[in-house]
Design a protein around this motif. Structure first.
Motif, PDB file in Angstrom:
ATOM      1  N   ARG A  85     -63.381  -2.384   0.212  1.00 62.38           N
ATOM      2  CA  ARG A  85     -63.915  -3.704  -0.138  1.00 62.38           C
ATOM      3  C   ARG A  85     -65.118  -4.075   0.729  1.00 62.38           C
ATOM      4  O   ARG A  85     -65.404  -5.250   0.939  1.00 62.38           O
ATOM      5  CB  ARG A  85     -62.813  -4.761  -0.057  1.00 62.38           C
ATOM      6  N   ALA A  87     -68.379  -3.981   0.304  1.00 65.34           N
ATOM      7  CA  ALA A  87     -69.439  -4.793  -0.303  1.00 65.34           C
ATOM      8  C   ALA A  87     -68.900  -6.083  -0.931  1.00 65.34           C
ATOM      9  O   ALA A  87     -69.667  -6.891  -1.449  1.00 65.34           O
ATOM     10  CB  ALA A  87     -70.187  -3.973  -1.359  1.00 65.34           C
ATOM     11  N   GLY A  88     -67.594  -6.258  -0.902  1.00 62.87           N
ATOM     12  CA  GLY A  88     -66.990  -7.465  -1.465  1.00 62.87           C
ATOM     13  C   GLY A  88     -66.725  -7.400  -2.956  1.00 62.87           C
ATOM     14  O   GLY A  88     -66.261  -8.368  -3.542  1.00 62.87           O
ATOM     15  N   THR A  89     -67.002  -6.238  -3.572  1.00 64.90           N
ATOM     16  CA  THR A  89     -66.829  -6.122  -5.025  1.00 64.90           C
ATOM     17  C   THR A  89     -65.756  -5.118  -5.428  1.00 64.90           C
ATOM     18  O   THR A  89     -65.398  -5.040  -6.590  1.00 64.90           O
ATOM     19  CB  THR A  89     -68.140  -5.664  -5.687  1.00 64.90           C
ATOM     20  N   ARG A  90     -65.266  -4.328  -4.463  1.00 70.00           N
ATOM     21  CA  ARG A  90     -64.307  -3.239  -4.713  1.00 70.00           C
ATOM     22  C   ARG A  90     -64.903  -2.175  -5.653  1.00 70.00           C
ATOM     23  O   ARG A  90     -64.188  -1.459  -6.324  1.00 70.00           O
ATOM     24  CB  ARG A  90     -62.974  -3.760  -5.240  1.00 70.00           C
ATOM     25  N   ASP A  91     -66.226  -2.087  -5.688  1.00 75.05           N
ATOM     26  CA  ASP A  91     -66.916  -1.090  -6.515  1.00 75.05           C
ATOM     27  C   ASP A  91     -67.443   0.022  -5.608  1.00 75.05           C
ATOM     28  O   ASP A  91     -68.170  -0.261  -4.636  1.00 75.05           O
ATOM     29  CB  ASP A  91     -68.071  -1.745  -7.279  1.00 75.05           C
ATOM     30  N   ASP A  92     -67.084   1.275  -5.911  1.00 74.84           N
ATOM     31  CA  ASP A  92     -67.497   2.408  -5.069  1.00 74.84           C
ATOM     32  C   ASP A  92     -69.007   2.468  -4.883  1.00 74.84           C
ATOM     33  O   ASP A  92     -69.502   2.695  -3.776  1.00 74.84           O
ATOM     34  CB  ASP A  92     -67.005   3.731  -5.673  1.00 74.84           C
ATOM     35  N   ASP A  94     -71.280   0.062  -5.095  1.00 74.67           N
ATOM     36  CA  ASP A  94     -71.753  -1.037  -4.247  1.00 74.67           C
ATOM     37  C   ASP A  94     -71.472  -0.749  -2.770  1.00 74.67           C
ATOM     38  O   ASP A  94     -72.314  -0.988  -1.903  1.00 74.67           O
ATOM     39  CB  ASP A  94     -71.085  -2.359  -4.642  1.00 74.67           C
ATOM     40  N   ASN A  95     -70.259  -0.242  -2.493  1.00 78.25           N
ATOM     41  CA  ASN A  95     -69.888   0.075  -1.108  1.00 78.25           C
ATOM     42  C   ASN A  95     -70.806   1.144  -0.530  1.00 78.25           C
ATOM     43  O   ASN A  95     -71.289   1.020   0.600  1.00 78.25           O
ATOM     44  CB  ASN A  95     -68.438   0.564  -1.051  1.00 78.25           C
TER      45      ASN A  95
END
Length: 196
Positions: A85, A87-92, A94-95
């Motif tokens: 988490r 990046a705060g989006t739980r998107d791989d 984005d992280n």
């Protein structure tokens, strides 16, 4: 006996089934469909136990779980337990992009994938708990390479490798990864406890 794998992450289920293969003997690894607990531990081991305990309590079955992530030296070990988490989006994606942004211009790119694998066996005589932790050292690349794996694999090059973790075959990765090492160590304890 059935053993619950305490995760809702389909990638992790698939990877662990390949890693463990027939090493569980007569025991069957089953997916967990119960509620997700709040992972508010301050270490990988604490969060792995939170998940394993919740699954064992929900199902009444022995449970295994892991908490894993990437720890970057130049960032003081971040993202660490917050890897999923970050990046705060739980998107791989984005992280991964945020980590690359936070390392722009940084020459020390040393990092490790870390995995804590926990086992919880509920019982009338008390609960049995055990954890194993492992690190897979390497470095963060400046850009993504490869399409395999998941999470931070495309930007992580393991020590002694010329390829990213995402460029390794599933078998290559599952032979040496942080998760393979931690669960490889854990499985001996699981077998000896359940087969006793």
């Amino acid at each position: 006996m059935q053993i619950v794998l305490a995760t809702h992450n389909a990638h992790k289920v698939e990877e662990l089934q390949r890693i463990l293969g027939d090493r569980l003997g007569e025991h069957e690894l089953v997916a967990y469909d119960g509620p997700e607990p709040v992972e508010d531990g301050d270490t990988f081991a604490a969060n792995a136990f939170i998940k394993a305990r919740a699954a064992a309590e929900h199902t009444g079955l022995p449970a295994i779980a892991d908490d894993s992530g990437i720890a970057v030296d130049a960032l003081g070990g971040a993202p660490g337990i917050y890897s999923a988490r970050y990046a705060g989006t739980r998107d791989d994606g984005d992280n991964l992009r945020l980590l690359l942004t936070n390392l722009e211009g940084e020459t020390d790119r040393r990092a490790s994938f870390v995995c804590a694998a926990a086992f919880v066996l509920p019982g009338e005589g008390g609960t049995v708990e055990h954890v194993e932790e492992s690190r897979w050292p390497g470095e963060v690349l400046t850009e993504a390479a490869g399409v395999g794996g998941f999470g931070y694999d495309p930007i992580f090059r393991p020590e002694g490798e010329t390829r990213s973790a995402a460029e390794l075959t599933a078998d290559e990765k599952n032979a040496v990864s942080h998760r393979a090492q931690a669960f490889g160590a854990l499985i001996g304890f699981v077998r000896s406890t359940l087969d006793a």
